[in-house]
Every structure is written in C-alpha cells, then in structure tokens.
Scaffold this motif. Structure first.
Motif, PDB file in Angstrom:
ATOM      1  N   ALA A 205     -79.787  30.920 -20.230  1.00  0.00           N
ATOM      2  CA  ALA A 205     -80.789  31.008 -18.977  1.00  0.00           C
ATOM      3  C   ALA A 205     -81.388  29.628 -18.688  1.00  0.00           C
ATOM      4  O   ALA A 205     -82.432  29.286 -19.460  1.00  0.00           O
ATOM      5  CB  ALA A 205     -82.002  32.065 -19.207  1.00  0.00           C
ATOM      6  N   TYR A 206     -81.125  28.953 -17.526  1.00  0.00           N
ATOM      7  CA  TYR A 206     -81.738  27.633 -17.291  1.00  0.00           C
ATOM      8  C   TYR A 206     -83.214  27.761 -17.275  1.00  0.00           C
ATOM      9  O   TYR A 206     -83.900  26.829 -17.676  1.00  0.00           O
ATOM     10  CB  TYR A 206     -81.000  27.041 -16.004  1.00  0.00           C
ATOM     11  N   VAL A 257     -79.709  21.975  -5.141  1.00  0.00           N
ATOM     12  CA  VAL A 257     -79.072  22.649  -6.246  1.00  0.00           C
ATOM     13  C   VAL A 257     -79.839  23.877  -6.642  1.00  0.00           C
ATOM     14  O   VAL A 257     -78.999  25.146  -6.506  1.00  0.00           O
ATOM     15  CB  VAL A 257     -79.065  21.657  -7.443  1.00  0.00           C
ATOM     16  N   MET A 258     -81.058  24.077  -6.528  1.00  0.00           N
ATOM     17  CA  MET A 258     -81.916  25.194  -6.759  1.00  0.00           C
ATOM     18  C   MET A 258     -81.365  26.396  -5.596  1.00  0.00           C
ATOM     19  O   MET A 258     -81.381  27.561  -6.010  1.00  0.00           O
ATOM     20  CB  MET A 258     -83.379  25.139  -6.954  1.00  0.00           C
ATOM     21  N   LEU A 259     -81.397  25.882  -4.332  1.00  0.00           N
ATOM     22  CA  LEU A 259     -81.251  26.643  -3.164  1.00  0.00           C
ATOM     23  C   LEU A 259     -79.861  27.279  -3.377  1.00  0.00           C
ATOM     24  O   LEU A 259     -79.635  28.622  -3.256  1.00  0.00           O
ATOM     25  CB  LEU A 259     -81.317  26.031  -1.947  1.00  0.00           C
ATOM     26  N   THR A 265     -75.053  30.642  -3.592  1.00  0.00           N
ATOM     27  CA  THR A 265     -74.032  30.898  -4.317  1.00  0.00           C
ATOM     28  C   THR A 265     -74.559  31.442  -6.046  1.00  0.00           C
ATOM     29  O   THR A 265     -74.270  30.521  -6.899  1.00  0.00           O
ATOM     30  CB  THR A 265     -73.126  29.683  -4.769  1.00  0.00           C
ATOM     31  N   PRO A 266     -75.253  32.490  -5.907  1.00  0.00           N
ATOM     32  CA  PRO A 266     -76.075  32.750  -7.346  1.00  0.00           C
ATOM     33  C   PRO A 266     -74.814  32.873  -8.370  1.00  0.00           C
ATOM     34  O   PRO A 266     -75.089  33.008  -9.696  1.00  0.00           O
ATOM     35  CB  PRO A 266     -76.663  33.999  -6.875  1.00  0.00           C
ATOM     36  N   SER A 267     -73.559  33.238  -7.980  1.00  0.00           N
ATOM     37  CA  SER A 267     -72.339  33.546  -9.149  1.00  0.00           C
ATOM     38  C   SER A 267     -72.161  32.401  -9.770  1.00  0.00           C
ATOM     39  O   SER A 267     -71.256  32.223 -10.795  1.00  0.00           O
ATOM     40  CB  SER A 267     -71.408  34.239  -8.296  1.00  0.00           C
ATOM     41  N   SER A 272     -71.427  24.065 -11.982  1.00  0.00           N
ATOM     42  CA  SER A 272     -70.281  24.124 -10.862  1.00  0.00           C
ATOM     43  C   SER A 272     -70.964  23.593  -9.590  1.00  0.00           C
ATOM     44  O   SER A 272     -70.323  22.968  -8.690  1.00  0.00           O
ATOM     45  CB  SER A 272     -69.867  25.283 -10.891  1.00  0.00           C
ATOM     46  N   ILE A 273     -72.262  24.062  -9.319  1.00  0.00           N
ATOM     47  CA  ILE A 273     -72.852  23.801  -7.893  1.00  0.00           C
ATOM     48  C   ILE A 273     -72.924  22.191  -7.839  1.00  0.00           C
ATOM     49  O   ILE A 273     -72.660  21.474  -6.881  1.00  0.00           O
ATOM     50  CB  ILE A 273     -74.098  24.269  -7.963  1.00  0.00           C
TER      51      ILE A 273
END
Length: 448
Positions: A205-206, A257-259, A265-267, A272-273
């Motif tokens: 968990a980041y 990135v956080m957005l 793209t929460p998955s 990856s983002i």
C-alpha cells in the motif's frame, strides 16, 4: 529519476553514438512500447519485452563501467546456474523462454521517466538564489530532495554544478547533495527503489509507505541540518535555493500520477502509470511544434539518451534473472518447504534491513539485497507494505553510505571526492537513520 541513482556514471560516449548503440537504444524504446501495450491488454507475448531489453543490454555490454559489468555478469551467471541446477538436479520445470522477464516492469519505468528530458529541455529554470552557512545546508538539501524526488541524479548535477560555478565544492556540500538525493528513496514514487519495492511486494500500500517514508525523509534533512554545521565550518560555504518555478514540473507530475492512480486508472499500479504517463506528457508538450517534431525528438532520445542508461538497464535485468534463479532453486531444493523467516514481523524486517545495508557497504547495489530477500520469503504470508518499506529504507540508507552506490560513484567521478571517504563521513548519519528506521518498522508492524 532520469538516471536513477545511476549505476553507470559515464553517460556519454567518447566517439559519438555508434550504430550498435543506436540499435540498442531503439531496442530499449521498443521494450517500453511493448510494456505500455500490456496495460491495454494487447495480444502480445510479454516475453518480447524481456527480449528487447536484454538485446539492448548485450549490445551495450562493452560500454558498461567495469564495476557494473562485474556485478551484472555475476548475477546473471549465478541466476542461470541456479536455474540449470534446479532443472537437472531437482527436476524443476523451467520456462527457459520466459526467464528474461524479471524486473522488466522496473526497467520500463526507468525508461519512461527518462522522457522528462523531452520536457522543456532543462529541468531547472533560472531564478535560483545562493545562500551560506547552516541555512545554505538546509536550502541545498531541500532543493536536491524536491527536485531529486522526480529527476533523481540529474538534480544533484544541476545543484552541484551551480554551486561549483561559484567556487570549489566542499565536503559539507557533497554530503548534503548525497543525503538530499538518497533520502528521496524513502518515499518518491519516481525512484527506482519504489519500482523495485512494488515489484517484490506487489500488494504494498503506497499510502502506508508514504505515511512513514515521508517523515523519515524529513528527519534525514533535520539530522543533516544539525550534524553538518557541527562538523564543518560553514561561514563562507555556498548553498543553493530553488526558485518556485523550479518546482512546477515535479509538483505537476506528482499530481498527475496521483490523479491517475486514485481516479482515472485505479486498477494500475503507480509503476505502470509512471511508465506510460511521462512519455505521453512529453509527447503532448512537444506536439504544438508539429506532428513530426515529437517523433524526431523521440528517435533522437532513443539514439542518444537511452543507450546511456546501460548501467541501470543491465543491472536491473541481471538482478531479475538472479532473483528468479535463487527463488526457483530454493523452492526446488526444499520442496517449497523452506523460507528465510517463518513470519515477517518487526524483528525479521529489522534484520533484513541491516543485511541489505551491510551488503551496500560491501559494494553491492541495494537491488541485489532486496531481490535476494524477496526470493527467500513466502510472499503469500508476508506483509507486503512492511516488506516494501524495508526495501525503500535499506535503499535510502544504503545508497547514502555505500561507497560504490550510484550517487557516490557519480559524486566521485564528477567532483573528485573519494567514495570510501564519503562512506566514513556518513557512518554517524547512517547509524542515526537506522535507529529511526527501526522505530518506524516497529510502529508499522504494530499498526498495519
């Protein structure tokens, strides 16, 4: 992180980029595009990503720094040997066509972040101010840390060269540069350390890591502020203060990135983002110059900048092969019954942290210690957030004190300070940071 705690400090070629190096750069670009295609579930064999990156590594092998070549060669040979023993001695089933995929996620992220070089040309706008004394230490640490959180090693050169233009870089300034960058490994999602942590602990968990890692980085700055003025006379020692405009790029990229991670793209994982987002932003920013302009800049980037990433690409790939070999051998030889620890709590995490830092002092890159640790744990029963934090903390402290770490080799090559002298001077810092890491590990184990 363009040039992430770079493992090869020679980022230029003596006689220009050869055809061999250009082919390698194109292969790295192809590997990145193949990795991005996987996010869209393209019907492509994922093994092709590893083939592209390894082709580049082999083409660039002769250009590697000898220390990097020794470590990468050793890791690869050991990994292959362990895979062979696992199959021929213990009858393990080995997918030989798929053994080159280890750490390709991390390599792709590093390549994606390198596209920051296509945004605006220079990362540090004008308007910076100089400062001296203890205030200069704080401002220099903060400047390197904030810029380095996204730009990594290039931030050290920006700030260091700016200070050196006003006079000789002194030991106190070099220590501040060293700690300002390495402490960003505790929390920055743009660091190679985060990519590796998320690779060995995919369920990490980041937010949990950030809660502990960011305060740890702040305390690293506080220790530097208190210790450096106590050990060195700083009356005339130059510092560096960022202008607000210099922070625009790091803040904007982190927000994007956080957005994507929490909304769009929460998955997808943060790794990856970052892999696809930074190249996409770089191309969009260059698009107003015409469609052909970003294409030309991308090809130029592939021909020049990407081959210069040979150190990190090769070592990360080799570490992935080593990890696969070690984990496969361990499982085959013990019948999946042996693990390093029956459980992974605060004590085991602390022991692992110490082992990785000691290996860094001995001259091994932290990725080797992190990879070896992960291969000997039962990840199904391990707290991934705790494991990820241990990886990041050991990387942050190990990179600061390790005489052959990327940051210390770079400071030695560019500014002429001996890496072993930096190690000795950083021992008190490493001991104090380790005490804080132990406390953070105990608290994390108790609350997460």
């Amino acid at each position: 992180m363009p040039s992430k705690d770079t493992l090869s400090t020679d980022t230029s070629f003596d006689t220009g980029t050869s055809s061999r190096q250009m082919v390698a750069g194109i292969a790295i670009l192809v590997g990145l595009l193949l990795q991005i295609s996987q996010f869209a579930n393209a019907p492509l064999n994922p093994d092709l990503i590893g083939y592209a990156f390894w082709l580049a590594a082999l083409l660039l092998w002769r250009d590697l720094d000898p220390r990097t070549r020794l470590q990468a060669g050793g890791l690869s040979v050991i990994g292959l040997a362990l895979l062979a023993i696992s199959q021929f001695r213990y009858r393990a089933e080995i997918d030989w066509f798929g053994i080159l995929t280890g750490n390709t996620y991390v390599v792709a992220m590093l390549v994606g972040v390198s596209f920051l070089g296509l945004i605006g040309g220079r990362h540090a706008p004008g308007g910076e101010r100089s400062s001296t004394g203890a205030r200069g230490v704080v401002n220099t640490w903060l400047s390197v840390h904030l810029l380095g959180a996204i730009l990594n090693l290039s931030s050290v050169f920006m700030v260091g060269d700016h200070i050196r233009a006003r006079g000789r870089l002194e030991t106190a300034q070099l220590l501040t540069l060293n700690r300002g960058l390495s402490s960003a490994a505790f929390w920055s999602p743009f660091f190679a350390s985060m990519g590796v942590a998320m690779s060995v602990a995919p369920d990490m968990a980041y937010a949990g890591v950030l809660i502990f890692g960011l305060p740890l980085a702040v305390l690293a700055g506080l220790i530097t502020r208190l210790e450096i003025p106590h050990r060195f006379a700083l009356e005339d020692t130059q510092g560096f203060t960022l202008s607000p405009a210099s922070l625009l790029l790091p803040v904007a990229m982190a927000a994007l990135v956080m957005l994507f991670h929490y909304v769009i793209t929460p998955s997808l994982s943060i790794v990856s983002i970052i892999t696809f987002l930074i190249p996409a932003v770089a191309l969009l920013i260059n698009l107003p110059h015409g469609l052909s302009w970003p294409v030309r800049r991308t090809l130029q980037h592939a021909r020049t900048r990407l081959p210069a990433m040979r150190g990190e690409v090769t070592l990360f790939l080799s570490a992935g092969l080593f990890t696969l070999g070690l984990s496969t051998f361990t499982q085959a030889a013990t019948g999946n019954q042996w693990v390093l620890f029956d459980e992974f709590g605060a004590l085991e995490a602390s022991i692992s942290y110490v082992a990785i830092v000691i290996s860094a002092v001995a001259g091994l890159h932290p990725i080797i210690g992190v990879s070896a640790l992960a291969s000997m744990l039962d990840l199904d029963t391990t707290n991934h957030t705790l494991l990820g934090f241990v990886s990041l903390a050991a990387w942050g402290v190990g990179a600061a004190i390790g005489p052959l770490s990327g940051i210390n080799l770079s400071l030695q090559g560019r500014y002429g300070i001996n890496g072993y002298r930096l190690m000795k001077l950083n021992i008190p810092y490493a001991l104090m940071m380790s005490c804080l890491v132990f406390a953070a590990i105990a608290l994390m184990d108790a609350v997460l």
